[in-house]
Design a protein around this motif. Structure first.
Motif, mmCIF file in Angstrom:
data_model
loop_
_atom_site.group_PDB
_atom_site.id
_atom_site.type_symbol
_atom_site.label_atom_id
_atom_site.label_comp_id
_atom_site.label_asym_id
_atom_site.label_seq_id
_atom_site.Cartn_x
_atom_site.Cartn_y
_atom_site.Cartn_z
ATOM 1 N N TYR A 256 0.693 -1.239 -0.215
ATOM 2 C CA TYR A 256 0.320 -0.453 0.036
ATOM 3 C C TYR A 256 1.122 1.732 -0.029
ATOM 4 N N LEU A 257 2.222 1.499 0.842
ATOM 5 C CA LEU A 257 2.823 2.184 1.231
ATOM 6 C C LEU A 257 3.668 2.835 0.181
ATOM 7 N N ARG A 258 3.297 2.227 -0.951
ATOM 8 C CA ARG A 258 4.378 1.980 -2.394
ATOM 9 C C ARG A 258 4.440 2.731 -3.134
ATOM 10 N N ASN A 259 2.564 2.500 -3.191
ATOM 11 C CA ASN A 259 1.119 3.418 -3.664
ATOM 12 C C ASN A 259 0.925 4.689 -3.921
ATOM 13 N N TYR A 260 1.380 4.940 -2.613
ATOM 14 C CA TYR A 260 0.254 5.746 -2.188
ATOM 15 C C TYR A 260 1.522 6.810 -1.235
ATOM 16 N N TYR A 261 2.167 6.126 -1.354
ATOM 17 C CA TYR A 261 3.210 7.091 -0.016
ATOM 18 C C TYR A 261 4.187 7.952 -1.015
ATOM 19 N N ARG A 262 3.763 9.473 -1.231
ATOM 20 C CA ARG A 262 4.413 9.275 -3.135
ATOM 21 C C ARG A 262 5.090 10.389 -2.441
ATOM 22 N N PRO A 263 5.757 11.058 -3.294
ATOM 23 C CA PRO A 263 5.876 12.445 -2.923
ATOM 24 C C PRO A 263 5.354 13.263 -4.084
ATOM 25 N N GLU A 264 4.763 13.103 -4.734
ATOM 26 C CA GLU A 264 3.744 13.887 -5.769
ATOM 27 C C GLU A 264 2.260 14.107 -5.205
ATOM 28 N N ARG A 265 2.688 13.063 -4.023
ATOM 29 C CA ARG A 265 0.715 13.417 -3.213
ATOM 30 C C ARG A 265 1.406 13.560 -1.866
ATOM 31 N N MET A 266 1.694 14.626 -1.537
ATOM 32 C CA MET A 266 2.497 14.855 -0.278
ATOM 33 C C MET A 266 2.966 16.495 0.093
ATOM 34 N N VAL A 267 2.078 17.250 0.882
ATOM 35 C CA VAL A 267 2.068 18.275 1.239
ATOM 36 C C VAL A 267 2.497 18.764 2.507
ATOM 37 N N LEU A 268 4.401 19.340 2.908
ATOM 38 C CA LEU A 268 5.151 19.403 3.886
ATOM 39 C C LEU A 268 4.397 21.080 3.823
ATOM 40 N N ALA A 269 4.147 20.920 5.267
ATOM 41 C CA ALA A 269 3.045 22.417 5.638
ATOM 42 C C ALA A 269 3.367 22.972 7.128
ATOM 43 N N GLY A 270 3.780 23.239 7.077
ATOM 44 C CA GLY A 270 4.495 24.692 8.791
ATOM 45 C C GLY A 270 4.130 25.849 9.045
ATOM 46 N N VAL A 271 3.800 26.575 10.128
ATOM 47 C CA VAL A 271 3.161 27.289 10.417
ATOM 48 C C VAL A 271 3.823 27.927 12.042
ATOM 49 N N GLY A 272 4.250 29.298 11.743
ATOM 50 C CA GLY A 272 5.148 29.951 12.350
ATOM 51 C C GLY A 272 6.578 29.625 11.780
ATOM 52 N N PHE A 461 -2.466 25.166 10.489
ATOM 53 C CA PHE A 461 -1.180 24.078 10.019
ATOM 54 C C PHE A 461 -2.245 23.277 9.095
ATOM 55 N N GLU A 462 -3.469 22.738 9.866
ATOM 56 C CA GLU A 462 -4.435 21.642 9.209
ATOM 57 C C GLU A 462 -5.090 22.316 8.336
ATOM 58 N N ASP A 463 -5.734 23.597 7.742
ATOM 59 C CA ASP A 463 -6.024 24.376 6.565
ATOM 60 C C ASP A 463 -5.256 24.072 5.540
ATOM 61 N N VAL A 464 -4.350 24.827 6.033
ATOM 62 C CA VAL A 464 -2.625 24.877 4.628
ATOM 63 C C VAL A 464 -2.113 23.387 4.486
ATOM 64 N N GLY A 465 -1.563 22.431 4.720
ATOM 65 C CA GLY A 465 -1.908 21.768 4.812
ATOM 66 C C GLY A 465 -3.100 20.637 3.589
ATOM 67 N N ARG A 466 -4.359 20.770 4.143
ATOM 68 C CA ARG A 466 -5.036 20.371 3.387
ATOM 69 C C ARG A 466 -5.878 21.301 2.125
ATOM 70 N N GLN A 467 -5.745 22.226 2.132
ATOM 71 C CA GLN A 467 -6.291 23.633 1.443
ATOM 72 C C GLN A 467 -4.701 22.674 0.090
ATOM 73 N N VAL A 468 -3.274 23.051 0.303
ATOM 74 C CA VAL A 468 -2.589 22.892 -1.228
ATOM 75 C C VAL A 468 -2.344 21.382 -1.011
ATOM 76 N N LEU A 469 -3.227 20.521 -0.458
ATOM 77 C CA LEU A 469 -2.966 19.152 -0.998
ATOM 78 C C LEU A 469 -3.771 19.003 -2.225
ATOM 79 N N SER A 470 -5.028 19.322 -1.844
ATOM 80 C CA SER A 470 -6.632 19.340 -3.104
ATOM 81 C C SER A 470 -6.274 20.357 -3.659
ATOM 82 N N THR A 471 -5.984 21.938 -3.864
ATOM 83 C CA THR A 471 -6.339 22.425 -4.942
ATOM 84 C C THR A 471 -4.783 22.694 -5.525
ATOM 85 N N GLY A 472 -3.724 22.563 -4.705
ATOM 86 C CA GLY A 472 -2.841 23.104 -5.143
ATOM 87 C C GLY A 472 -1.817 24.964 -4.553
#
Length: 540
Positions: A256-272, A461-472
């Motif tokens: 499962y991880l081999r197919n879904y844990y790929r860099p193009e499906r990830m966002v590193l988000a940070g606040v502060g 943090f969660e708002d930033v990460g989820r929006q960027v993950l879904s819409t860029g």
């Protein structure tokens, strides 16, 4: 009561007299200053008074002798906007600067229970429990916690139907250590046999707790999704089914991880934190890291679109002993009825959010003023008029390709039919014209809730990460507030009319002897007044 001897009594009297003299003098000084002093006394402010013995200075009139205040100004809006950088491997880095000594940083992955169609259900649930265990760099979870402790940090992992989120809150100066730890936790977990066994025990315990807790809302949410999206995407179980607990092992997880844990499906988000600092750490620890499960050139990713089916899921259950004690909750039957709304990528998402806020509701034990939703429709029309109902609450679940607006209600098993009819009538009345004051109150409450939640760093943090993950990209709060303010009564009527065309999804839990049939519920939601078809029985 102790009797004072002669000497003690004299001392007591002396102290008391001394205090009286001191108090009298201080009172005289205050009197002179307040009433008689030409500069500070009441005479100085007589011209601002409308008569009477107390000053009555208008709040719009500047006080005499006080310099004009100079307020801080924002030096350019751009430094407070969300900055986004895409690395060479497809990983997105998003940051929002915020004043403070602490930061929240995490990795969000486009992976969840909706992607488990080709796997045994429950992998996301397992990964949530296995998060921050031993990795290539850290021998155990204790080592990870001790490392975070040096920077005052805490860690957490949460999975939902479409997202997995690994997050750490720590001091800003520990950012390098935090990103290194996140990279190890996400890409280099050991998944030892003893860790898998402990996870199986934790999952079994959570499944038992889910069926025993007095609050049935998580279980009803599972059931309503299973009814609305039968056997596909967001209708797949979020909690691992008991039959699958022993089927999930290291090989299944790696596949499962081999197919879904790929860099193009990830966002590193940070606040502060500063954006450049976060990008530098991302390049150092997340750019050329090879995952422990290896890489595949052609990932086998499930791209299915959610198919809304409607339907009913029932669970007969004895609810008479779920809450024992000196003040036990009486036996209740819980019903949740939902209709298809829209995805969060559509323009109608904001009108649906306002509609959900307008319906509001809560439990019969809720108390408070307008801020608690006491003027919402489910309070005014349901809880205030039908004292026997214990709960009536509106929920809105939205995903990238569909959504579900539902109402949860609870009552005595003998009054289930009447309760269902009350809820179906509320759905029908949503299509009527919304009052101007009612709509403005709902919009104001939604904006207030949005802004108050975004005061919290982890929520940002969660708002930033989820929006960027879904819409860029990310819509800023003031943009969302503008969209909320633009909602009209016509928008509410339009989205409700569209919603009422869909088949209902029904979840029922408890004593279901009086539950109407699914066909009758569907007929009520298709009628003009929301009433259930009449039924006649010779015996009761």
């Amino acid at each position: 009561m102790h009797k004072l001897k002669g000497l003690q009594l004299l001392e007591f009297r002396a102290v008391t007299i001394h205090q009286v003299i001191r108090f009298s003098f201080s009172y005289w000084v205050k009197y002179q200053l307040f009433y008689c002093h030409p500069r500070y006394g009441i005479a100085a402010y007589r011209k601002y008074s409308s008569g009477g013995g107390y000053p009555n200075i208008s709040l719009s009139t500047p006080l005499p002798g006080i310099p004009k205040p100079v307020f801080a100004s924002v030096d350019g809006q751009e430094k407070y906007e969300t900055k986004i950088t895409t690395l060479e491997n497809g990983l997105k880095v998003a940051s929002q600067n915020k004043f403070g000594e602490f930061c929240t940083v995490g990795v969000l992955v486009n992976s969840g229970s909706r992607h488990e169609a080709k796997y045994p259900s429950g992998i996301a649930h397992f990964l949530e429990k296995l998060a921050f265990s031993s990795t290539a760099q850290y021998g155990s979870k204790d080592e990870i916690l001790l490392t975070l402790e040096k920077h005052g940090g805490i860690c957490d992992c949460q999975t939902s139907r479409d997202t997995t989120m690994y997050a750490v809150s720590a001091e800003v100066k520990g950012l390098d250590t935090v990103v290194s730890l996140l990279s190890d936790a996400v890409l280099q977990p050991r998944l030892l046999d003893e860790e898998l066994e402990m996870t199986r025990m934790a999952v079994r315990f959570e499944l038992e707790d889910l069926n025993m807790r007095p609050d049935p809302e998580p279980l009803l949410t599972e059931m309503i999704h299973a009814a609305a999206y039968r056997g596909n995407t967001v209708g797949l179980p979020r909690f691992c089914p008991a039959d699958n607990v022993d089927k999930i092992d290291k090989n299944v997880l790696h596949s499962y991880l081999r197919n879904y844990y790929r860099p193009e499906r990830m966002v590193l988000a940070g606040v502060g934190i500063e954006h450049e600092q976060l990008v530098e750490s991302a390049r150092k620890y997340l750019l050329d890291v090879k995952p422990v499960w290896g890489t595949s050139s052609a990932p086998n990713v499930d791209l299915s679109v959610a198919q809304y089916t409607g339907g009913i899921v029932k669970m007969e259950k004895d609810m008479s002993d779920v809450s024992l004690g000196p003040t036990p909750i009486p036996e209740l039957t819980h019903i949740m009825i939902g209709l298809e709304s829209c995805s969060y990528l559509e323009d109608d998402f904001i009108p649906f959010a306002v509609l959900n806020m307008m319906m509001g509701g809560g439990g019969s034990f809720s108390a408070g003023g307008p801020g608690k939703g006491m003027f919402t429709r489910l309070y005014l029309n349901v809880l205030n008029r039908h004292h026997w109902m214990y709960n009536a609450t509106s929920y809105h679940h939205s995903y990238e390709d569909s959504g579900l607006l539902c109402i949860h209600a609870s009552a005595d098993p003998r009054q289930v039919r009447e309760m269902v009819e009350i809820i179906t009538r509320e759905f029908i009345q949503m299509g009527g014209s919304a009052g101007e004051m009612e709509l403005e109150r709902a919009k104001t409450q939604l904006k207030s809730m949005l802004m108050m939640n975004l005061e919290s760093r982890p929520v940002i943090f969660e708002d930033v990460g989820r929006q960027v993950l879904s819409t860029g990209k990310r819509k800023l709060p003031h943009e969302l507030c503008h969209l909320i303010s633009s909602v009209t009564p016509g928008d509410i009527k339009r989205v409700t009319t569209k919603m009422l065309r869909s088949k209902p999804a029904v979840a029922a839990l408890g004593d279901l002897m009086e539950l109407p049939s699914y066909e009758h519920i569907q007929a009520a939601l298709s009628s003009k007044d929301g009433r259930l078809p009449r039924t006649y029985r010779l015996f009761r």
